[in-house]
Design a protein around this motif. Structure first.
Motif, PDB file in Angstrom:
ATOM      1  N   UNK A   1       0.831  -1.212   0.000  1.00 31.34           N
ATOM      2  CA  UNK A   1       0.000   0.000   0.000  1.00 31.34           C
ATOM      3  C   UNK A   1       0.862   1.256   0.000  1.00 31.34           C
ATOM      4  N   UNK A   2       1.918   1.240   0.800  1.00 31.26           N
ATOM      5  CA  UNK A   2       2.827   2.392   0.836  1.00 31.26           C
ATOM      6  C   UNK A   2       3.584   2.516  -0.470  1.00 31.26           C
ATOM      7  N   UNK A   3       3.959   1.368  -1.045  1.00 38.39           N
ATOM      8  CA  UNK A   3       4.671   1.409  -2.318  1.00 38.39           C
ATOM      9  C   UNK A   3       3.812   2.025  -3.411  1.00 38.39           C
ATOM     10  N   UNK A   4       2.500   1.675  -3.416  1.00 39.27           N
ATOM     11  CA  UNK A   4       1.613   2.242  -4.449  1.00 39.27           C
ATOM     12  C   UNK A   4       1.422   3.735  -4.270  1.00 39.27           C
ATOM     13  N   UNK A   5       1.460   4.205  -2.996  1.00 37.71           N
ATOM     14  CA  UNK A   5       1.270   5.640  -2.746  1.00 37.71           C
ATOM     15  C   UNK A   5       2.502   6.470  -3.113  1.00 37.71           C
TER      16      UNK A   5
ATOM     17  N   UNK B   1       6.840   0.989 -12.288  1.00 30.94           N
ATOM     18  CA  UNK B   1       8.193   0.468 -12.555  1.00 30.94           C
ATOM     19  C   UNK B   1       9.023   0.400 -11.282  1.00 30.94           C
ATOM     20  N   UNK B   2       9.029   1.489 -10.484  1.00 35.44           N
ATOM     21  CA  UNK B   2       9.813   1.512  -9.257  1.00 35.44           C
ATOM     22  C   UNK B   2       9.292   0.492  -8.255  1.00 35.44           C
ATOM     23  N   UNK B   3       7.975   0.270  -8.262  1.00 27.67           N
ATOM     24  CA  UNK B   3       7.426  -0.735  -7.357  1.00 27.67           C
ATOM     25  C   UNK B   3       7.978  -2.122  -7.672  1.00 27.67           C
ATOM     26  N   UNK B   4       8.042  -2.443  -8.968  1.00 33.51           N
ATOM     27  CA  UNK B   4       8.567  -3.746  -9.358  1.00 33.51           C
ATOM     28  C   UNK B   4      10.044  -3.895  -8.980  1.00 33.51           C
ATOM     29  N   UNK B   5      10.799  -2.813  -9.146  1.00 36.08           N
ATOM     30  CA  UNK B   5      12.218  -2.865  -8.782  1.00 36.08           C
ATOM     31  C   UNK B   5      12.405  -3.048  -7.278  1.00 36.08           C
ATOM     32  N   UNK B   6      11.599  -2.357  -6.499  1.00 41.38           N
ATOM     33  CA  UNK B   6      11.730  -2.458  -5.040  1.00 41.38           C
ATOM     34  C   UNK B   6      11.351  -3.850  -4.569  1.00 41.38           C
ATOM     35  N   UNK B   7      10.310  -4.432  -5.153  1.00 39.25           N
ATOM     36  CA  UNK B   7       9.862  -5.762  -4.726  1.00 39.25           C
ATOM     37  C   UNK B   7      10.883  -6.843  -5.054  1.00 39.25           C
ATOM     38  N   UNK B   8      11.772  -6.565  -6.031  1.00 39.49           N
ATOM     39  CA  UNK B   8      12.788  -7.553  -6.367  1.00 39.49           C
ATOM     40  C   UNK B   8      13.905  -7.614  -5.336  1.00 39.49           C
ATOM     41  N   UNK B   9      13.968  -6.602  -4.486  1.00 37.30           N
ATOM     42  CA  UNK B   9      14.994  -6.579  -3.443  1.00 37.30           C
ATOM     43  C   UNK B   9      14.563  -7.508  -2.322  1.00 37.30           C
ATOM     44  N   UNK B  10      15.339  -8.573  -2.103  1.00 36.82           N
ATOM     45  CA  UNK B  10      14.995  -9.542  -1.076  1.00 36.82           C
ATOM     46  C   UNK B  10      15.361  -9.010   0.300  1.00 36.82           C
TER      47      UNK B  10
END
Length: 312
Positions: free
Chosen positions: A11-15, A20-29
């Motif tokens: 939810x914070x990521x979408x805000x 594109x940046x959301x997908x990059x951040x989610x790839x960080x384990x």
């Protein structure tokens, strides 16, 4: 991150971020260990701060540090067998921390930023030691026949040291010191030094330093004073006598003293004499004491000089 720190808070990521940046951040384990964040110094592999790495970072930001050649040139410089003050001057020049006119100009001080010696171009470190007329003539005399393809002072030093032996390396460093001394004579005393004097002064200082390293001061007096043992006595040639003379005045006692020592070619003492003059008179014409004058009037008697061709 979620409150449990076990994943990203979508939810914070979408805000805050686009798709594109959301997908990059989610790839960080995210790590599974429950550890607190800490400070890490990126210039060292172990993450701890060090003065050496900070100095290297500052020099790199100023454009004074070239990774390919700095480490090698520093190793070569510190291996030069020369006086500590000579190596200190070389270090200051390679670190670009010598005081010079161009620095005053950068600090908005109203001065002539040209080289005070040749008045041709701005006084930079490269100019003082490489492009000034005095430096060019000095290197032409002691480094004749050597060809350089350098762009800065670091490269010049590395090429000069690579093409020189141990003795020549020390001579190069000492000439740099003499060039800087000649520059300071112009700035502070308005005195211009000829090129041959610059080189002769460097060679004389280097010879004296080398002789001092070979000799040891042997004395029964337990408290050596500053300057003791700084002069090196040299034996005279065969068939010669060397006479050493010294004189001193003692104003509080209104007296003066003279000491004379004569030695032969093997270093053996032949004659030693001291003279005390209890009443000290002054020649008003040149303000010299008669005691000082008498110190130069040696008694070179026939007995002492018998069998010798010359007394020095």
């Amino acid at each position: 991150m979620t409150e449990n720190k076990d994943g990203w808070d979508e939810e914070i990521l979408r805000d805050l971020f686009n798709a594109r940046d959301q997908q990059c951040i989610k790839k960080v384990e995210l790590g599974e260990l429950d550890m607190e964040d800490g400070v890490y110094w990126s210039q060292e592999l172990h993450g701890n701060y060090s003065v050496r790495s900070a100095y290297r970072l500052l020099q790199r930001q100023r454009g004074y540090w070239v990774e390919s050649d700095n480490n090698s040139v520093w190793r070569k410089v510190w291996r030069i067998n020369a006086s500590a003050k000579i190596l200190n001057l070389v270090w200051r020049s390679l670190s670009f921390c010598l005081p010079r006119m161009s620095i005053l100009g950068q600090k908005k001080v109203v001065v002539d930023t040209r080289c005070p010696v040749c008045k041709i171009e701005s006084e930079t470190v490269e100019h003082v030691f490489l492009r000034c007329t005095v430096a060019i003539q000095c290197w032409g005399l002691i480094l004749s026949g050597m060809q350089y393809t350098c762009q800065n002072l670091h490269q010049w030093w590395e090429q000069a040291l690579d093409m020189s032996d141990g003795g020549k390396k020390a001579e190069i460093a000492t000439v740099c010191w003499s060039i800087w001394k000649a520059r300071n004579d112009v700035v502070w005393n308005k005195k211009y030094t000829q090129v041959y004097v610059v080189i002769a002064r460097a060679k004389q200082f280097l010879d004296q330093w080398r002789n001092a390293q070979k000799s040891a001061v042997c004395t029964s007096y337990p408290q050596l004073l500053e300057g003791d043992g700084s002069c090196v006595w040299v034996k005279p040639q065969e068939s010669m006598i060397k006479v050493s003379v010294d004189a001193s005045t003692f104003q509080e006692f209104n007296a003066s003293g003279i000491g004379i020592v004569a030695r032969n070619a093997s270093g053996g003492m032949m004659v030693a004499r001291t003279v005390c003059i209890s009443e000290l008179k002054t020649d008003s014409r040149n303000n010299r004491s008669y005691g000082d004058k008498r110190s130069t009037q040696l008694d070179q008697g026939s007995e002492m000089a018998k069998g010798y061709n010359r007394i020095g």
